[in-house]
Write a protein that holds these residues in place. Structure first.
Motif, PDB file in Angstrom:
ATOM      1  N   ARG B 223      43.720  24.149 -15.677  1.00 10.09           N
ATOM      2  CA  ARG B 223      43.484  23.874 -14.261  1.00 10.09           C
ATOM      3  C   ARG B 223      43.387  22.356 -14.039  1.00 10.09           C
ATOM      4  N   ILE B 224      43.744  21.937 -12.842  1.00 10.07           N
ATOM      5  CA  ILE B 224      43.525  20.546 -12.451  1.00 10.07           C
ATOM      6  C   ILE B 224      42.048  20.407 -12.098  1.00 10.07           C
ATOM      7  N   GLN B 225      41.343  19.561 -12.834  1.00 13.19           N
ATOM      8  CA  GLN B 225      39.884  19.469 -12.671  1.00 13.19           C
ATOM      9  C   GLN B 225      39.553  18.421 -11.600  1.00 13.19           C
ATOM     10  N   LEU B 226      39.837  18.797 -10.347  1.00 11.58           N
ATOM     11  CA  LEU B 226      39.652  17.834  -9.254  1.00 11.58           C
ATOM     12  C   LEU B 226      38.215  17.311  -9.206  1.00 11.58           C
ATOM     13  N   GLU B 227      37.243  18.168  -9.582  1.00 12.11           N
ATOM     14  CA  GLU B 227      35.840  17.757  -9.478  1.00 12.11           C
ATOM     15  C   GLU B 227      35.492  16.639 -10.463  1.00 12.11           C
ATOM     16  N   ARG B 228      36.308  16.451 -11.496  1.00  9.48           N
ATOM     17  CA  ARG B 228      36.014  15.382 -12.444  1.00  9.48           C
ATOM     18  C   ARG B 228      36.885  14.133 -12.226  1.00  9.48           C
ATOM     19  N   GLN B 229      37.812  14.228 -11.290  1.00  7.69           N
ATOM     20  CA  GLN B 229      38.703  13.084 -11.064  1.00  7.69           C
ATOM     21  C   GLN B 229      38.130  12.244  -9.935  1.00  7.69           C
ATOM     22  N   ASN B 230      37.694  11.018 -10.267  1.00  9.82           N
ATOM     23  CA  ASN B 230      37.089  10.214  -9.205  1.00  9.82           C
ATOM     24  C   ASN B 230      38.052   9.188  -8.623  1.00  9.82           C
ATOM     25  N   LYS B 231      39.338   9.303  -8.988  1.00 10.51           N
ATOM     26  CA  LYS B 231      40.349   8.471  -8.333  1.00 10.51           C
ATOM     27  C   LYS B 231      41.632   9.294  -8.254  1.00 10.51           C
ATOM     28  N   PRO B 232      42.502   8.985  -7.300  1.00 14.07           N
ATOM     29  CA  PRO B 232      43.727   9.784  -7.178  1.00 14.07           C
ATOM     30  C   PRO B 232      44.650   9.562  -8.373  1.00 14.07           C
ATOM     31  N   LEU B 233      45.031  10.630  -9.068  1.00 14.07           N
ATOM     32  CA  LEU B 233      45.863  10.514 -10.261  1.00 14.07           C
ATOM     33  C   LEU B 233      47.263  11.083 -10.039  1.00 14.07           C
ATOM     34  N   PHE B 234      47.440  11.807  -8.935  1.00 12.90           N
ATOM     35  CA  PHE B 234      48.776  12.238  -8.531  1.00 12.90           C
ATOM     36  C   PHE B 234      48.753  12.390  -7.022  1.00 12.90           C
ATOM     37  N   SER B 235      49.939  12.449  -6.408  1.00 13.46           N
ATOM     38  CA  SER B 235      50.002  12.356  -4.952  1.00 13.46           C
ATOM     39  C   SER B 235      49.342  13.535  -4.258  1.00 13.46           C
ATOM     40  N   SER B 236      49.722  14.731  -4.658  1.00  9.41           N
ATOM     41  CA  SER B 236      49.155  15.900  -3.989  1.00  9.41           C
ATOM     42  C   SER B 236      49.285  17.099  -4.916  1.00  9.41           C
ATOM     43  N   LEU B 237      48.477  18.125  -4.657  1.00  6.75           N
ATOM     44  CA  LEU B 237      48.561  19.341  -5.469  1.00  6.75           C
ATOM     45  C   LEU B 237      49.938  19.967  -5.338  1.00  6.75           C
ATOM     46  N   ARG B 238      50.539  19.820  -4.116  1.00  9.04           N
ATOM     47  CA  ARG B 238      51.855  20.396  -3.889  1.00  9.04           C
ATOM     48  C   ARG B 238      52.890  19.729  -4.792  1.00  9.04           C
ATOM     49  N   GLU B 239      52.762  18.389  -4.902  1.00  9.56           N
ATOM     50  CA  GLU B 239      53.705  17.679  -5.773  1.00  9.56           C
ATOM     51  C   GLU B 239      53.481  18.082  -7.232  1.00  9.56           C
ATOM     52  N   TYR B 240      52.194  18.160  -7.623  1.00 11.32           N
ATOM     53  CA  TYR B 240      51.893  18.561  -9.006  1.00 11.32           C
ATOM     54  C   TYR B 240      52.521  19.921  -9.307  1.00 11.32           C
ATOM     55  N   SER B 241      52.325  20.837  -8.352  1.00 16.15           N
ATOM     56  CA  SER B 241      52.831  22.188  -8.547  1.00 16.15           C
ATOM     57  C   SER B 241      54.352  22.202  -8.692  1.00 16.15           C
ATOM     58  N   MET B 242      55.030  21.330  -7.906  1.00 13.52           N
ATOM     59  CA  MET B 242      56.491  21.286  -7.985  1.00 13.52           C
ATOM     60  C   MET B 242      56.972  20.804  -9.350  1.00 13.52           C
ATOM     61  N   TYR B 243      56.257  19.844  -9.935  1.00 13.41           N
ATOM     62  CA  TYR B 243      56.719  19.277 -11.209  1.00 13.41           C
ATOM     63  C   TYR B 243      56.133  19.977 -12.431  1.00 13.41           C
ATOM     64  N   TYR B 244      54.891  20.435 -12.322  1.00 12.82           N
ATOM     65  CA  TYR B 244      54.221  20.977 -13.518  1.00 12.82           C
ATOM     66  C   TYR B 244      53.739  22.412 -13.356  1.00 12.82           C
ATOM     67  N   GLY B 245      53.818  22.971 -12.171  1.00 14.77           N
ATOM     68  CA  GLY B 245      53.419  24.365 -11.982  1.00 14.77           C
ATOM     69  C   GLY B 245      54.395  25.297 -12.690  1.00 14.77           C
ATOM     70  N   ILE B 246      53.883  26.410 -13.186  1.00 16.57           N
ATOM     71  CA  ILE B 246      54.742  27.327 -13.921  1.00 16.57           C
ATOM     72  C   ILE B 246      55.022  28.559 -13.071  1.00 16.57           C
ATOM     73  N   SER B 247      56.300  28.773 -12.806  1.00 21.44           N
ATOM     74  CA  SER B 247      56.701  29.906 -11.977  1.00 21.44           C
ATOM     75  C   SER B 247      57.603  30.816 -12.795  1.00 21.44           C
ATOM     76  N   LYS B 248      57.819  32.001 -12.264  1.00 21.10           N
ATOM     77  CA  LYS B 248      58.661  32.965 -12.963  1.00 21.10           C
ATOM     78  C   LYS B 248      60.081  32.430 -13.119  1.00 21.10           C
ATOM     79  N   SER B 249      60.579  31.767 -12.061  1.00 23.80           N
ATOM     80  CA  SER B 249      61.961  31.272 -12.149  1.00 23.80           C
ATOM     81  C   SER B 249      62.080  30.197 -13.231  1.00 23.80           C
ATOM     82  N   LEU B 250      61.036  29.377 -13.385  1.00 29.67           N
ATOM     83  CA  LEU B 250      61.068  28.358 -14.440  1.00 29.67           C
ATOM     84  C   LEU B 250      61.063  29.030 -15.820  1.00 29.67           C
ATOM     85  N   LEU B 251      60.202  30.040 -15.964  1.00 32.82           N
ATOM     86  CA  LEU B 251      60.133  30.751 -17.247  1.00 32.82           C
ATOM     87  C   LEU B 251      61.450  31.447 -17.545  1.00 32.82           C
ATOM     88  N   ASP B 252      62.049  32.070 -16.516  1.00 32.09           N
ATOM     89  CA  ASP B 252      63.325  32.753 -16.712  1.00 32.09           C
ATOM     90  C   ASP B 252      64.406  31.779 -17.149  1.00 32.09           C
TER      91      ASP B 252
END
Lengths: 183, 310
Positions: B223-252
């Protein structure tokens, strides 16, 4: 180390024990056999084999029970036992259970075995079969229904049953105190 | 036959033989948990306090169940409803509880090293249930147990740990545990979430999740541990999900059977999509189930060292 019983004597005794069980349980229709881990299972393997040889048409339910988590010496220094496999794929509720262990000494293992067994249901009847009964050394009031051989040795001597499949030969030996310290 | 340590503070301190002993003992407890009566009397003379200075669902319930199934007496403590909010120090809190004859402490704290600190000041055995961004040893042990159950062994397997490596105590404990058991480990995530010099722990680093998936046998997704991150380390959760989120289509697209693991809690749609989290490849709920058996093994083996008990 002194040999108490040889391979031949052991085999005769195992055959007798198997016949005694058949005498009391006839067709084993409501009877199950359970060996206690770790060393009781070598004996129960043999008894089960003998019974299946004598009664080839009957499948006698056979399980193995580990008592490590039920021992009363859990907190004694240096006595943490490695748990072994429990293999009981039948219910013991309402059954006649024959509990099998190799040596009956203080009776504490059997006490733990009874506790462990009751966690799998309420058997109708529980009997105990041991190969060696070390008389006069009981610490709890437990006696065996079937006894292979009775042995009288002093407290710090150890009686050990050796099995071909584990120890390279079938034999019952007495180990002197010096050797125990070495172990 | 016993552990080389008095406390379970981290996997870092364990020998490979300790890990093997815990996993072997856990197998036996897993069998106990399948019985009609899922309880053994082993620790009936032991009292255990669960000191939770930080929120928890799984770990806390899992420890409490493990303790109860070993017949130990359990006391639960949550910092938010205790004298900690009146200003009591950690040592004072622990000493006061222990003076009521408690034998073991299971502890979670938001400060890294808190259980190590406490171990130097009190007599009881301490089990670390997560300390800050340092370690979460029982999670790594149950992960190793679940991998062994699924794959037969961990040795020689290729394991990817994907996500917020920097702030995850699960990642660090997993790295120690898996490398000690002889697995190959890659950590994967955005560069800002991967600590510098992590290679010195014997792992490889990848920033490409698709290549990593194509390489690995098991993907442990964090999980992204937002509660422990005291500075922005990536632009948005949506961007993170697009690049590093794991989806069925990616696995396929990698055309490979990969075991998917997650220590929970899952943020669905961020690091893991629902179609993956609920797929047959995911052993996330098996991990939770195994957690109880593994924690029973840890408590049993630590309590068995008589001189541990005060």
């Amino acid at each position: 180390m002194k040999a108490l019983y040889s391979h031949q004597e052991l085999d005769i005794t195992l055959t007798r024990l198997a016949h005694q069980l058949i005498e009391n349980h006839l067709d084993f229709s409501n009877t199950v056999i359970i060996g206690l881990q770790p060393r009781g299972v070598f004996l129960s393997d043999r008894i089960h084999q003998k019974l299946q040889f004598l009664l080839p048409d009957i499948q006698i339910p056979y399980g193995k029970l580990d008592i490590t988590f039920y021992r009363d010496d859990f907190n004694s220094p240096g006595l943490l036992h490695q748990a072994q496999e429990t293999q009981l794929d039948f219910s013991v509720a309402g059954k006649n259970v024959i509990l099998i262990d190799d040596v009956l000494y203080t009776g504490r293992s059997i006490r733990a075995g009874l506790d462990a067994l009751l966690d799998f249901g309420r058997p109708q009847h529980i009997e105990l079969l041991v190969l060696i009964d070390r008389r006069f050394s009981r610490e709890v009031p437990i006696q065996s229904d079937y006894i292979g051989m009775s042995v009288d040795v002093i407290d710090n001597q150890k009686v050990r049953v050796l099995w071909q499949e584990n120890d390279g030969k079938d034999e019952v030996v007495m180990i002197a105190p010096k050797k125990i310290a070495h172990k | 036959m016993s552990l080389s340590v008095k406390h379970l503070l981290g996997i870092k301190d364990l020998l490979p033989s300790d890990i093997a002993l815990i996993l072997k003992t856990a197998e036996k407890f897993k069998e106990v948990l399948q019985r009609p009566i899922k309880k053994v009397p082993t620790l009936r003379d032991t009292s255990i306090v669960n000191l939770f200075f930080e929120n928890s669902t799984r770990t806390r319930i899992s420890f409490e169940l493990a303790e109860k199934r070993l017949s130990a007496d359990t006391i639960n403590f949550a910092a938010s409803s205790s004298s900690v909010s009146k200003g009591e120090t950690l040592i004072d809190t622990a000493k006061n509880i222990l003076s009521m004859k408690v034998d073991m402490v299971v502890m979670r704290h938001s400060a890294s090293g808190a259980p190590h600190f406490l171990a130097n000041h009190i007599n009881a055995s301490i089990v670390n249930a997560g300390d800050g961004i340092n370690e979460h040893p029982t999670q790594a042990l149950l992960d190793a147990f679940s991998m062994t159950e699924k794959l037969g062994t961990v040795k020689g397997k290729k394991i990817a740990i994907i996500g917020d490596i920097m702030h995850s105590r699960v990642a660090l404990s997993n790295i120690y545990c898996l490398t000690k058991l002889g697995a190959e480990v890659i950590v994967c995530g955005p560069p800002t979430l991967i600590p510098k010099h992590i290679e010195s722990l014997g792992v490889k680093v990848s920033y490409d999740v698709k290549k990593t998936l194509a390489w690995c046998d098991v993907a442990n997704v964090l999980r992204i541990q937002l509660e422990r991150q005291n500075k922005p380390l990536f632009s948005s959760l949506r961007e993170y999900s697009m690049y590093y989120g794991i989806s069925k289509s990616l696995l396929d697209s990698v055309k490979k059977d990969i075991v998917i693991m997650h220590p929970g809690p899952i943020n669905r749609g961020v690091e893991l999509n629902s179609d993956v989290a609920d797929s047959p490849n995911a052993i996330i709920l098996d991990q939770v189930e195994n957690g109880v058996a593994v924690r029973m093994a840890v408590l049993y083996l630590l309590a068995g060292k008589k001189d541990n008990l005060i």
